[in-house]
Scaffold this motif. Structure first.
Motif, PDB file in Angstrom:
ATOM      1  N   ASN A 160      -5.874  -0.696  -6.272  1.00  0.00           N
ATOM      2  CA  ASN A 160      -5.483  -0.911  -4.886  1.00  0.00           C
ATOM      3  C   ASN A 160      -6.560  -1.700  -4.126  1.00  0.00           C
ATOM      4  N   PHE A 205       1.412   9.432  -5.592  1.00  0.00           N
ATOM      5  CA  PHE A 205       1.580  10.805  -5.101  1.00  0.00           C
ATOM      6  C   PHE A 205       2.500  11.601  -6.027  1.00  0.00           C
ATOM      7  N   GLY A 236       1.029   4.058  -2.924  1.00  0.00           N
ATOM      8  CA  GLY A 236       0.706   5.438  -2.582  1.00  0.00           C
ATOM      9  C   GLY A 236       1.808   6.417  -2.910  1.00  0.00           C
ATOM     10  N   LYS A 237       3.059   6.054  -2.612  1.00  0.00           N
ATOM     11  CA  LYS A 237       4.174   6.951  -2.917  1.00  0.00           C
ATOM     12  C   LYS A 237       4.269   7.190  -4.421  1.00  0.00           C
ATOM     13  N   THR A 270       0.827  -1.205   0.000  1.00  0.00           N
ATOM     14  CA  THR A 270       0.000   0.000   0.000  1.00  0.00           C
ATOM     15  C   THR A 270       0.862   1.255   0.000  1.00  0.00           C
ATOM     16  N   VAL A 271       1.906   1.270   0.817  1.00  0.00           N
ATOM     17  CA  VAL A 271       2.792   2.430   0.895  1.00  0.00           C
ATOM     18  C   VAL A 271       3.490   2.674  -0.441  1.00  0.00           C
ATOM     19  N   THR A 285      -5.442   8.818 -10.119  1.00  0.00           N
ATOM     20  CA  THR A 285      -5.574   8.287  -8.762  1.00  0.00           C
ATOM     21  C   THR A 285      -6.842   7.453  -8.576  1.00  0.00           C
ATOM     22  N   MET A 338      -6.641   3.766  -7.107  1.00  0.00           N
ATOM     23  CA  MET A 338      -7.429   3.292  -5.976  1.00  0.00           C
ATOM     24  C   MET A 338      -8.268   2.067  -6.324  1.00  0.00           C
TER      25      MET A 338
END
Length: 268
Positions: free
Chosen positions: A244, A222, A218-219, A214-215, A237, A241
């Motif tokens: 994800n 971003f 997300g990075k 997940t990290v 995004t 998601m």
């Protein structure tokens, strides 16, 4: 991650999936020489493919985090047949590659700033995803003082802080303290000098306790969305998601939340 150590870069693996990369040229104010940049580049490449590493801390030995490019090395190359142009181009290209490698690294990178960070050293701090600073840390981009505007540091600085504070640092070259750096967003938090290592590790451990998958997702998202127009950023995004949500850790995390239990991450 391999246990080998560069003579210029001390690498220490720690518990909990946190790897610390320490600039180890204190006598040279941890200047980003061509060799130092190469050592950083090599270590970041190794970290990027190591699934055991969940968070990276970038630290430094001695009273100076980094004084930026090695001006003695630069001056020595003025004796080259081309007056140094070839070396300057190679050095600036390698520095840009290192900064982009930090941004592109799957794992979050936290700068642990114990002292002065100037020019490309300040650029290094601004490039990291997060930064924890000692109350003794100071920052500046003083290229204007020596006739060499900090143009490449400006890339990272202008993406980390608002335009006007960034331009003030670039145009005046003046040193700012840690609290000022926190106010403008160059660092996330300032802690007493003696608590710096523990505070940085505590932050790293909290991130490392999350799903690594997940990290990483997300990075990457971003940084990708920052350069897009608003509608493009939302389109990107939203797709991220959706993907994800299909991951095992999202299924587990949502199920754990609804079931009021602690999730068990599988990092996928």
């Amino acid at each position: 991650m391999p246990d080998g150590t560069s003579p210029l870069l001390l690498r220490a693996d720690t518990d909990g999936g946190v790897t610390t990369l320490t600039l180890n040229r204190a006598a040279s104010r941890n200047a980003l020489s061509f060799a130092m940049l190469g050592a950083l580049q090599e270590s970041l490449a190794q970290v990027a493919t190591d699934a055991r590493v969940r968070v990276v801390i970038l630290a430094a030995e001695g009273p100076v985090f980094s004084a930026g490019h090695d001006l003695r090395e630069i001056t020595a190359h003025r004796a080259d047949a081309d007056a140094g142009r070839g070396f300057f181009d190679a050095a600036m290209t390698r520095c840009a590659q290192v900064m982009q490698a930090i941004v592109g690294l799957p794992q979050p990178v936290i700068a642990q700033v114990q002292g002065v960070a100037t020019a490309a050293g300040c650029q290094l701090v601004a490039t990291c995803d997060l930064a924890v600073a000692s109350d003794q840390a100071r920052f500046c981009t003083p290229g204007v003082d020596i006739g060499l505007f900090c143009s490449t540091p400006a890339v990272a600085l202008s993406r980390a802080v608002p335009a006007k504070p960034a331009m003030e640092m670039l145009l005046t070259g003046e040193m700012i303290g840690a609290e000022h750096a926190e106010r403008i967003g160059l660092v996330n938090r300032v802690v007493p000098h003696e608590e710096l290592a523990a505070a940085t590790m505590e932050l790293a451990a909290r991130i490392a306790a999350r799903s690594a998958h997940t990290v990483r997702v997300g990075k990457a998202a971003f940084h990708r969305q920052r350069g897009l127009k608003l509608d493009e950023a939302y389109a990107l995004t939203a797709a991220v998601m959706t993907e994800n949500l299909m991951a095992e850790d999202a299924i587990e995390g949502i199920g754990a939340f609804l079931g009021k239990r602690k999730p068990v991450w599988r990092d996928r």
